[in-house]
Design a protein around this motif. Sequence first.
Motif, PDB file in Angstrom:
ATOM      1  N   PRO A   1      95.832   4.848  49.236  1.00 41.87           N
ATOM      2  CA  PRO A   1      96.715   4.566  48.087  1.00 41.87           C
ATOM      3  C   PRO A   1      97.396   3.216  48.175  1.00 41.87           C
ATOM      4  N   PHE A   2      97.633   2.725  49.395  1.00 41.79           N
ATOM      5  CA  PHE A   2      98.136   1.371  49.581  1.00 41.79           C
ATOM      6  C   PHE A   2      97.731   0.891  50.972  1.00 41.79           C
ATOM      7  N   LYS A   3      97.840  -0.397  51.190  1.00 41.81           N
ATOM      8  CA  LYS A   3      97.222  -1.066  52.330  1.00 41.81           C
ATOM      9  C   LYS A   3      97.617  -0.511  53.689  1.00 41.81           C
ATOM     10  N   ASP A   4      98.904  -0.307  53.934  1.00 39.06           N
ATOM     11  CA  ASP A   4      99.347   0.066  55.278  1.00 39.06           C
ATOM     12  C   ASP A   4      99.661   1.552  55.415  1.00 39.06           C
ATOM     13  N   TRP A   5      99.050   2.398  54.580  1.00 41.19           N
ATOM     14  CA  TRP A   5      99.319   3.839  54.626  1.00 41.19           C
ATOM     15  C   TRP A   5      98.809   4.435  55.928  1.00 41.19           C
ATOM     16  N   ASP A   6      99.679   5.209  56.610  1.00 40.31           N
ATOM     17  CA  ASP A   6      99.286   5.809  57.885  1.00 40.31           C
ATOM     18  C   ASP A   6      98.748   7.229  57.732  1.00 40.31           C
ATOM     19  N   GLY A   7      98.719   7.752  56.513  1.00 40.32           N
ATOM     20  CA  GLY A   7      98.146   9.076  56.280  1.00 40.32           C
ATOM     21  C   GLY A   7      99.061  10.227  56.634  1.00 40.32           C
ATOM     22  N   GLU A   8     100.350   9.954  56.830  1.00 43.52           N
ATOM     23  CA  GLU A   8     101.259  11.015  57.259  1.00 43.52           C
ATOM     24  C   GLU A   8     102.016  11.658  56.101  1.00 43.52           C
ATOM     25  N   ILE A   9     102.601  10.855  55.234  1.00 45.13           N
ATOM     26  CA  ILE A   9     103.376  11.348  54.096  1.00 45.13           C
ATOM     27  C   ILE A   9     102.981  10.543  52.866  1.00 45.13           C
ATOM     28  N   PHE A  10     102.846  11.233  51.733  1.00 39.35           N
ATOM     29  CA  PHE A  10     102.544  10.512  50.502  1.00 39.35           C
ATOM     30  C   PHE A  10     103.101  11.298  49.324  1.00 39.35           C
ATOM     31  N   CYS A  11     103.598  10.591  48.339  1.00 37.21           N
ATOM     32  CA  CYS A  11     104.115  11.205  47.123  1.00 37.21           C
ATOM     33  C   CYS A  11     103.584  10.416  45.934  1.00 37.21           C
ATOM     34  N   TYR A  12     103.127  11.122  44.904  1.00 33.21           N
ATOM     35  CA  TYR A  12     102.543  10.414  43.767  1.00 33.21           C
ATOM     36  C   TYR A  12     102.598  11.262  42.501  1.00 33.21           C
ATOM     37  N   LYS A  13     102.527  10.573  41.366  1.00 35.20           N
ATOM     38  CA  LYS A  13     102.430  11.249  40.081  1.00 35.20           C
ATOM     39  C   LYS A  13     100.957  11.563  39.831  1.00 35.20           C
ATOM     40  N   THR A  14     100.691  12.753  39.308  1.00 33.63           N
ATOM     41  CA  THR A  14      99.320  13.152  39.071  1.00 33.63           C
ATOM     42  C   THR A  14      99.125  13.565  37.619  1.00 33.63           C
ATOM     43  N   ASN A  15      97.867  13.637  37.200  1.00 33.82           N
ATOM     44  CA  ASN A  15      97.532  14.031  35.830  1.00 33.82           C
ATOM     45  C   ASN A  15      96.348  14.980  35.865  1.00 33.82           C
ATOM     46  N   ALA A  16      95.836  15.354  34.715  1.00 34.59           N
ATOM     47  CA  ALA A  16      94.753  16.332  34.638  1.00 34.59           C
ATOM     48  C   ALA A  16      93.511  15.870  35.398  1.00 34.59           C
ATOM     49  N   ALA A  17      93.086  14.634  35.175  1.00 33.64           N
ATOM     50  CA  ALA A  17      91.862  14.136  35.798  1.00 33.64           C
ATOM     51  C   ALA A  17      91.978  14.081  37.316  1.00 33.64           C
ATOM     52  N   ASP A  18      93.084  13.522  37.818  1.00 31.87           N
ATOM     53  CA  ASP A  18      93.264  13.415  39.272  1.00 31.87           C
ATOM     54  C   ASP A  18      93.391  14.783  39.930  1.00 31.87           C
ATOM     55  N   THR A  19      94.056  15.705  39.247  1.00 38.17           N
ATOM     56  CA  THR A  19      94.232  17.043  39.813  1.00 38.17           C
ATOM     57  C   THR A  19      92.901  17.765  39.955  1.00 38.17           C
ATOM     58  N   LEU A  20      92.060  17.684  38.939  1.00 34.03           N
ATOM     59  CA  LEU A  20      90.754  18.346  38.997  1.00 34.03           C
ATOM     60  C   LEU A  20      89.855  17.721  40.065  1.00 34.03           C
ATOM     61  N   ARG A  21      90.028  16.436  40.322  1.00 26.80           N
ATOM     62  CA  ARG A  21      89.224  15.772  41.359  1.00 26.80           C
ATOM     63  C   ARG A  21      89.503  16.327  42.754  1.00 26.80           C
ATOM     64  N   THR A  22      90.695  16.860  42.963  1.00 21.34           N
ATOM     65  CA  THR A  22      91.043  17.356  44.291  1.00 21.34           C
ATOM     66  C   THR A  22      90.344  18.662  44.642  1.00 21.34           C
ATOM     67  N   ASN A  23      89.626  19.267  43.705  1.00 19.59           N
ATOM     68  CA  ASN A  23      88.930  20.524  44.000  1.00 19.59           C
ATOM     69  C   ASN A  23      87.919  20.386  45.129  1.00 19.59           C
ATOM     70  N   GLU A  24      87.407  19.176  45.324  1.00 18.94           N
ATOM     71  CA  GLU A  24      86.401  18.968  46.371  1.00 18.94           C
ATOM     72  C   GLU A  24      86.946  19.277  47.756  1.00 18.94           C
ATOM     73  N   THR A  25      88.235  19.055  47.955  1.00 19.10           N
ATOM     74  CA  THR A  25      88.822  19.288  49.280  1.00 19.10           C
ATOM     75  C   THR A  25      89.933  20.320  49.272  1.00 19.10           C
ATOM     76  N   HIS A  26      90.343  20.815  48.109  1.00 18.73           N
ATOM     77  CA  HIS A  26      91.440  21.786  48.035  1.00 18.73           C
ATOM     78  C   HIS A  26      91.111  23.008  48.885  1.00 18.73           C
ATOM     79  N   GLY A  27      92.073  23.425  49.699  1.00 20.14           N
ATOM     80  CA  GLY A  27      91.878  24.579  50.557  1.00 20.14           C
ATOM     81  C   GLY A  27      91.318  24.222  51.913  1.00 20.14           C
ATOM     82  N   TYR A  28      90.952  22.952  52.099  1.00 13.98           N
ATOM     83  CA  TYR A  28      90.368  22.522  53.369  1.00 13.98           C
ATOM     84  C   TYR A  28      91.184  21.396  54.004  1.00 13.98           C
ATOM     85  N   VAL A  29      92.449  21.265  53.594  1.00 17.16           N
ATOM     86  CA  VAL A  29      93.267  20.144  54.037  1.00 17.16           C
ATOM     87  C   VAL A  29      94.383  20.641  54.952  1.00 17.16           C
TER      88      VAL A  29
END
Length: 291
Positions: free
Chosen positions: A16-44
Amino acid sequence: MYSLKEAWMLTFGKAPFKDWDGEIFCYKTNAADTLRTNETHGYVLAYTFTIVTKGTVTIQNNLKTLTLHPNDLYIYSPGQPVKIINTSDDYCGICLLADEEATFRIPYVRDLISIVYTPIVQLQTQKITLTYNTARRIVAKMHEIIGLMQSKHAYKKEILQMLLSIFLLEIQNIKEQKSVTKKLPKRTEELFIDFMQLLPRHFAAHHNIDFYAERLNITPDYLSRIVKRASGRTVLDYINRLIMMEASFMLRTSSQSAAQIAEALHFADLASFSHFFIRHKGVSPQKFRTL
Protein backbone atom coordinates in the motif's frame (compact mmCIF):
# COMPACT_ATOMS: atom_id res chain seq x y z
CA MET A 1 -2.13 -19.59 5.84
CA TYR A 2 -0.79 -16.17 4.85
CA SER A 3 0.75 -13.37 6.85
CA LEU A 4 -0.97 -10.01 6.42
CA LYS A 5 1.71 -8.81 4.03
CA GLU A 6 1.57 -11.99 1.91
CA ALA A 7 -2.22 -11.81 1.66
CA TRP A 8 -2.17 -8.14 0.71
CA MET A 9 0.44 -8.67 -2.01
CA LEU A 10 -1.46 -11.65 -3.40
CA THR A 11 -4.73 -9.72 -3.51
CA PHE A 12 -3.59 -6.27 -4.64
CA GLY A 13 -0.22 -6.95 -6.27
CA LYS A 14 1.80 -4.28 -4.46
CA ALA A 15 2.38 -2.83 -1.01
CA PRO A 16 0.00 0.00 0.00
CA PHE A 17 2.98 2.32 0.48
CA LYS A 18 6.74 2.14 0.10
CA ASP A 19 7.97 1.47 3.63
CA TRP A 20 5.08 -0.72 4.87
CA ASP A 21 6.31 -3.42 7.26
CA GLY A 22 3.16 -5.56 6.97
CA GLU A 23 2.26 -5.29 10.65
CA ILE A 24 -0.64 -2.81 10.87
CA PHE A 25 -2.73 -1.24 8.13
CA CYS A 26 -5.95 0.75 7.99
CA TYR A 27 -7.79 1.73 4.82
CA LYS A 28 -11.10 2.71 3.29
CA THR A 29 -12.66 -0.04 1.21
CA ASN A 30 -15.44 -0.34 -1.37
CA ALA A 31 -17.44 -3.06 -3.12
CA ALA A 32 -14.77 -3.95 -5.69
CA ASP A 33 -11.86 -4.10 -3.23
CA THR A 34 -13.89 -6.08 -0.71
CA LEU A 35 -14.87 -8.75 -3.22
CA ARG A 36 -11.23 -9.06 -4.33
CA THR A 37 -10.25 -10.21 -0.84
CA ASN A 38 -12.21 -13.47 -1.28
CA GLU A 39 -9.07 -15.07 -2.72
CA THR A 40 -7.39 -15.01 0.69
CA HIS A 41 -10.28 -14.45 3.14
CA GLY A 42 -10.20 -17.08 5.87
CA TYR A 43 -6.55 -17.90 5.22
CA VAL A 44 -4.92 -14.83 6.77
CA LEU A 45 -3.05 -14.78 10.08
CA ALA A 46 -4.34 -11.32 10.94
CA TYR A 47 -7.06 -9.65 12.95
CA THR A 48 -9.52 -7.53 10.98
CA PHE A 49 -11.97 -4.93 12.24
CA THR A 50 -14.44 -3.54 9.69
CA ILE A 51 -17.04 -0.83 10.16
CA VAL A 52 -19.62 -0.35 7.43
CA THR A 53 -20.03 3.34 6.59
CA LYS A 54 -22.39 3.05 3.62
CA GLY A 55 -24.44 0.36 1.87
CA THR A 56 -24.38 -3.31 2.86
CA VAL A 57 -22.12 -6.35 2.67
CA THR A 58 -23.21 -9.97 3.13
CA ILE A 59 -20.72 -12.42 4.63
CA GLN A 60 -20.75 -16.15 5.21
CA ASN A 61 -18.97 -16.75 8.50
CA ASN A 62 -18.72 -20.21 10.10
CA LEU A 63 -21.54 -21.32 7.78
CA LYS A 64 -23.78 -18.47 9.03
CA THR A 65 -24.85 -15.66 6.72
CA LEU A 66 -24.56 -12.12 8.09
CA THR A 67 -25.61 -8.88 6.43
CA LEU A 68 -23.77 -5.82 7.72
CA HIS A 69 -25.31 -2.36 7.57
CA PRO A 70 -23.95 1.12 8.33
CA ASN A 71 -22.51 1.35 11.87
CA ASP A 72 -22.09 -2.45 12.12
CA LEU A 73 -18.68 -3.61 13.38
CA TYR A 74 -17.41 -6.98 12.14
CA ILE A 75 -14.43 -8.70 13.78
CA TYR A 76 -12.36 -11.42 12.10
CA SER A 77 -9.78 -13.54 13.94
CA PRO A 78 -7.32 -15.98 12.32
CA GLY A 79 -8.68 -19.38 11.36
CA GLN A 80 -12.27 -18.37 10.72
CA PRO A 81 -13.86 -19.67 7.52
CA VAL A 82 -15.31 -16.56 5.90
CA LYS A 83 -16.47 -15.54 2.43
CA ILE A 84 -17.87 -12.30 1.01
CA ILE A 85 -21.16 -13.26 -0.63
CA ASN A 86 -22.08 -9.88 -2.13
CA THR A 87 -22.14 -6.14 -1.53
CA SER A 88 -24.41 -3.31 -2.53
CA ASP A 89 -23.01 -1.17 -5.34
CA ASP A 90 -22.58 1.76 -2.96
CA TYR A 91 -20.88 -0.27 -0.20
CA CYS A 92 -18.11 1.53 1.69
CA GLY A 93 -16.31 0.61 4.87
CA ILE A 94 -13.14 1.18 6.82
CA CYS A 95 -10.87 -1.69 7.88
CA LEU A 96 -8.13 -2.03 10.45
CA LEU A 97 -5.79 -4.99 9.91
CA ALA A 98 -3.20 -6.26 12.39
CA ASP A 99 -0.82 -9.13 11.61
CA GLU A 100 -1.17 -11.84 14.27
CA GLU A 101 2.53 -12.51 14.84
CA ALA A 102 3.40 -8.82 14.97
CA THR A 103 0.49 -8.14 17.32
CA PHE A 104 1.69 -10.68 19.85
CA ARG A 105 5.13 -9.06 19.88
CA ILE A 106 3.60 -5.88 21.33
CA PRO A 107 3.83 -6.45 25.12
CA TYR A 108 0.81 -4.44 26.21
CA VAL A 109 -1.42 -5.80 23.44
CA ARG A 110 -1.06 -9.43 24.57
CA ASP A 111 -3.46 -8.81 27.44
CA LEU A 112 -6.02 -7.26 25.08
CA ILE A 113 -6.21 -10.08 22.54
CA SER A 114 -9.19 -11.61 24.33
CA ILE A 115 -11.08 -8.59 22.96
CA VAL A 116 -10.59 -10.03 19.49
CA TYR A 117 -11.55 -13.62 20.24
CA THR A 118 -14.40 -13.20 22.71
CA PRO A 119 -16.95 -11.62 20.33
CA ILE A 120 -16.26 -14.32 17.78
CA VAL A 121 -16.75 -17.26 20.08
CA GLN A 122 -19.44 -15.98 22.42
CA LEU A 123 -21.83 -13.82 20.40
CA GLN A 124 -24.75 -15.33 18.53
CA THR A 125 -23.58 -13.31 15.52
CA GLN A 126 -20.10 -12.06 14.66
CA LYS A 127 -21.08 -8.41 14.48
CA ILE A 128 -21.81 -5.58 16.89
CA THR A 129 -24.21 -2.82 15.92
CA LEU A 130 -22.85 0.50 17.17
CA THR A 131 -24.72 3.70 17.89
CA TYR A 132 -24.13 6.49 15.39
CA ASN A 133 -21.91 8.44 17.80
CA THR A 134 -19.89 5.38 18.83
CA ALA A 135 -19.33 4.39 15.22
CA ARG A 136 -18.15 7.91 14.39
CA ARG A 137 -15.74 7.85 17.34
CA ILE A 138 -14.26 4.49 16.27
CA VAL A 139 -14.01 5.61 12.65
CA ALA A 140 -12.21 8.78 13.78
CA LYS A 141 -9.59 6.63 15.54
CA MET A 142 -9.16 4.55 12.37
CA HIS A 143 -8.68 7.75 10.36
CA GLU A 144 -6.02 8.78 12.87
CA ILE A 145 -4.17 5.54 12.11
CA ILE A 146 -4.49 6.18 8.37
CA GLY A 147 -3.07 9.67 8.79
CA LEU A 148 -0.11 8.44 10.84
CA MET A 149 0.69 5.66 8.35
CA GLN A 150 1.08 8.24 5.61
CA SER A 151 3.36 10.45 7.71
CA LYS A 152 7.13 10.43 8.12
CA HIS A 153 6.97 10.54 11.91
CA ALA A 154 10.20 9.31 13.49
CA TYR A 155 8.27 7.11 15.93
CA LYS A 156 5.51 5.99 13.58
CA LYS A 157 5.77 2.28 14.41
CA GLU A 158 5.67 2.83 18.16
CA ILE A 159 2.70 5.20 17.94
CA LEU A 160 0.81 2.80 15.65
CA GLN A 161 1.23 0.09 18.27
CA MET A 162 -0.15 2.42 20.93
CA LEU A 163 -3.09 3.40 18.72
CA LEU A 164 -3.87 -0.29 18.16
CA SER A 165 -3.92 -0.78 21.93
CA ILE A 166 -6.26 2.21 22.37
CA PHE A 167 -8.50 0.89 19.58
CA LEU A 168 -8.78 -2.52 21.28
CA LEU A 169 -9.68 -0.85 24.57
CA GLU A 170 -12.44 1.05 22.76
CA ILE A 171 -13.84 -2.26 21.47
CA GLN A 172 -13.66 -3.73 24.97
CA ASN A 173 -15.58 -0.72 26.32
CA ILE A 174 -18.29 -1.22 23.68
CA LYS A 175 -18.62 -4.89 24.59
CA GLU A 176 -18.92 -4.16 28.30
CA GLN A 177 -21.56 -1.50 27.72
CA LYS A 178 -23.58 -3.91 25.61
CA SER A 179 -23.01 -6.76 28.09
CA VAL A 180 -22.23 -9.17 25.26
CA THR A 181 -19.49 -11.14 26.98
CA LYS A 182 -19.47 -13.87 29.57
CA LYS A 183 -16.76 -13.39 32.16
CA LEU A 184 -14.27 -16.23 32.04
CA PRO A 185 -11.64 -17.03 34.66
CA LYS A 186 -8.32 -15.46 33.67
CA ARG A 187 -6.56 -18.83 33.38
CA THR A 188 -9.31 -20.21 31.13
CA GLU A 189 -9.14 -17.16 28.88
CA GLU A 190 -5.32 -17.30 28.65
CA LEU A 191 -5.26 -21.01 27.77
CA PHE A 192 -7.97 -20.58 25.15
CA ILE A 193 -6.09 -17.71 23.52
CA ASP A 194 -2.84 -19.70 23.57
CA PHE A 195 -4.65 -22.62 21.91
CA MET A 196 -6.05 -20.31 19.23
CA GLN A 197 -2.52 -19.05 18.58
CA LEU A 198 -1.11 -22.55 18.17
CA LEU A 199 -3.89 -23.80 15.92
CA PRO A 200 -3.25 -21.95 12.61
CA ARG A 201 0.45 -22.88 12.74
CA HIS A 202 0.13 -26.58 13.51
CA PHE A 203 -3.26 -27.90 12.35
CA ALA A 204 -1.88 -29.29 9.08
CA ALA A 205 0.66 -31.52 10.81
CA HIS A 206 -1.14 -32.25 14.07
CA HIS A 207 -4.75 -33.41 13.98
CA ASN A 208 -5.06 -34.64 17.57
CA ILE A 209 -5.78 -32.96 20.90
CA ASP A 210 -2.71 -34.44 22.61
CA PHE A 211 -0.24 -32.25 20.69
CA TYR A 212 -1.92 -28.98 21.69
CA ALA A 213 -2.42 -30.07 25.29
CA GLU A 214 1.25 -31.00 25.56
CA ARG A 215 2.33 -27.65 24.13
CA LEU A 216 0.17 -25.92 26.74
CA ASN A 217 1.37 -28.21 29.56
CA ILE A 218 -2.13 -29.39 30.42
CA THR A 219 -4.04 -32.64 29.95
CA PRO A 220 -6.12 -33.28 26.80
CA ASP A 221 -9.25 -33.56 28.95
CA TYR A 222 -8.58 -30.18 30.57
CA LEU A 223 -7.95 -28.54 27.18
CA SER A 224 -11.24 -29.96 25.91
CA ARG A 225 -13.11 -28.46 28.84
CA ILE A 226 -11.37 -25.10 28.46
CA VAL A 227 -12.21 -24.78 24.74
CA LYS A 228 -15.78 -25.96 25.25
CA ARG A 229 -16.34 -23.48 28.07
CA ALA A 230 -14.79 -20.56 26.19
CA SER A 231 -16.37 -21.16 22.80
CA GLY A 232 -19.07 -23.78 22.95
CA ARG A 233 -17.10 -25.77 20.38
CA THR A 234 -14.76 -28.76 20.63
CA VAL A 235 -11.02 -28.88 19.96
CA LEU A 236 -11.57 -31.31 17.08
CA ASP A 237 -14.16 -28.99 15.57
CA TYR A 238 -11.56 -26.21 15.42
CA ILE A 239 -8.89 -28.54 13.97
CA ASN A 240 -11.20 -30.14 11.40
CA ARG A 241 -12.57 -26.81 10.18
CA LEU A 242 -9.06 -25.50 9.52
CA ILE A 243 -8.08 -28.70 7.73
CA MET A 244 -11.18 -28.41 5.54
CA MET A 245 -10.48 -24.75 4.82
CA GLU A 246 -6.91 -25.51 3.78
CA ALA A 247 -7.86 -28.60 1.75
CA SER A 248 -10.61 -26.70 -0.09
CA PHE A 249 -8.25 -23.79 -0.76
CA MET A 250 -5.54 -26.09 -2.14
CA LEU A 251 -8.01 -27.95 -4.33
CA ARG A 252 -9.32 -24.67 -5.74
CA THR A 253 -6.05 -22.82 -6.24
CA SER A 254 -3.22 -25.32 -6.73
CA SER A 255 -2.36 -27.91 -9.37
CA GLN A 256 -1.42 -30.49 -6.74
CA SER A 257 -3.17 -33.84 -6.96
CA ALA A 258 -5.51 -34.97 -4.20
CA ALA A 259 -2.83 -37.45 -3.12
CA GLN A 260 -0.25 -34.65 -2.82
CA ILE A 261 -2.67 -32.52 -0.81
CA ALA A 262 -3.38 -35.49 1.45
CA GLU A 263 0.35 -35.82 2.08
CA ALA A 264 0.79 -32.09 2.69
CA LEU A 265 -1.99 -32.22 5.29
CA HIS A 266 -0.43 -35.27 6.94
CA PHE A 267 -3.11 -37.83 6.21
CA ALA A 268 -1.99 -41.47 6.21
CA ASP A 269 -3.07 -41.92 2.60
CA LEU A 270 -5.45 -40.65 -0.07
CA ALA A 271 -8.25 -42.91 1.14
CA SER A 272 -8.12 -41.39 4.64
CA PHE A 273 -8.12 -37.88 3.22
CA SER A 274 -11.03 -38.65 0.86
CA HIS A 275 -13.07 -40.20 3.68
CA PHE A 276 -12.44 -37.13 5.87
CA PHE A 277 -13.31 -34.71 3.04
CA ILE A 278 -16.52 -36.52 2.09
CA ARG A 279 -17.62 -36.66 5.74
CA HIS A 280 -17.28 -32.88 6.11
CA LYS A 281 -18.10 -31.65 2.60
CA GLY A 282 -20.42 -34.28 1.22
CA VAL A 283 -18.40 -34.79 -1.97
CA SER A 284 -15.00 -36.27 -2.81
CA PRO A 285 -11.95 -34.02 -3.25
CA GLN A 286 -11.93 -34.81 -6.96
CA LYS A 287 -15.60 -33.91 -7.34
CA PHE A 288 -15.18 -30.72 -5.28
CA ARG A 289 -12.45 -29.56 -7.66
CA THR A 290 -14.87 -29.65 -10.60
CA LEU A 291 -17.73 -27.80 -8.89
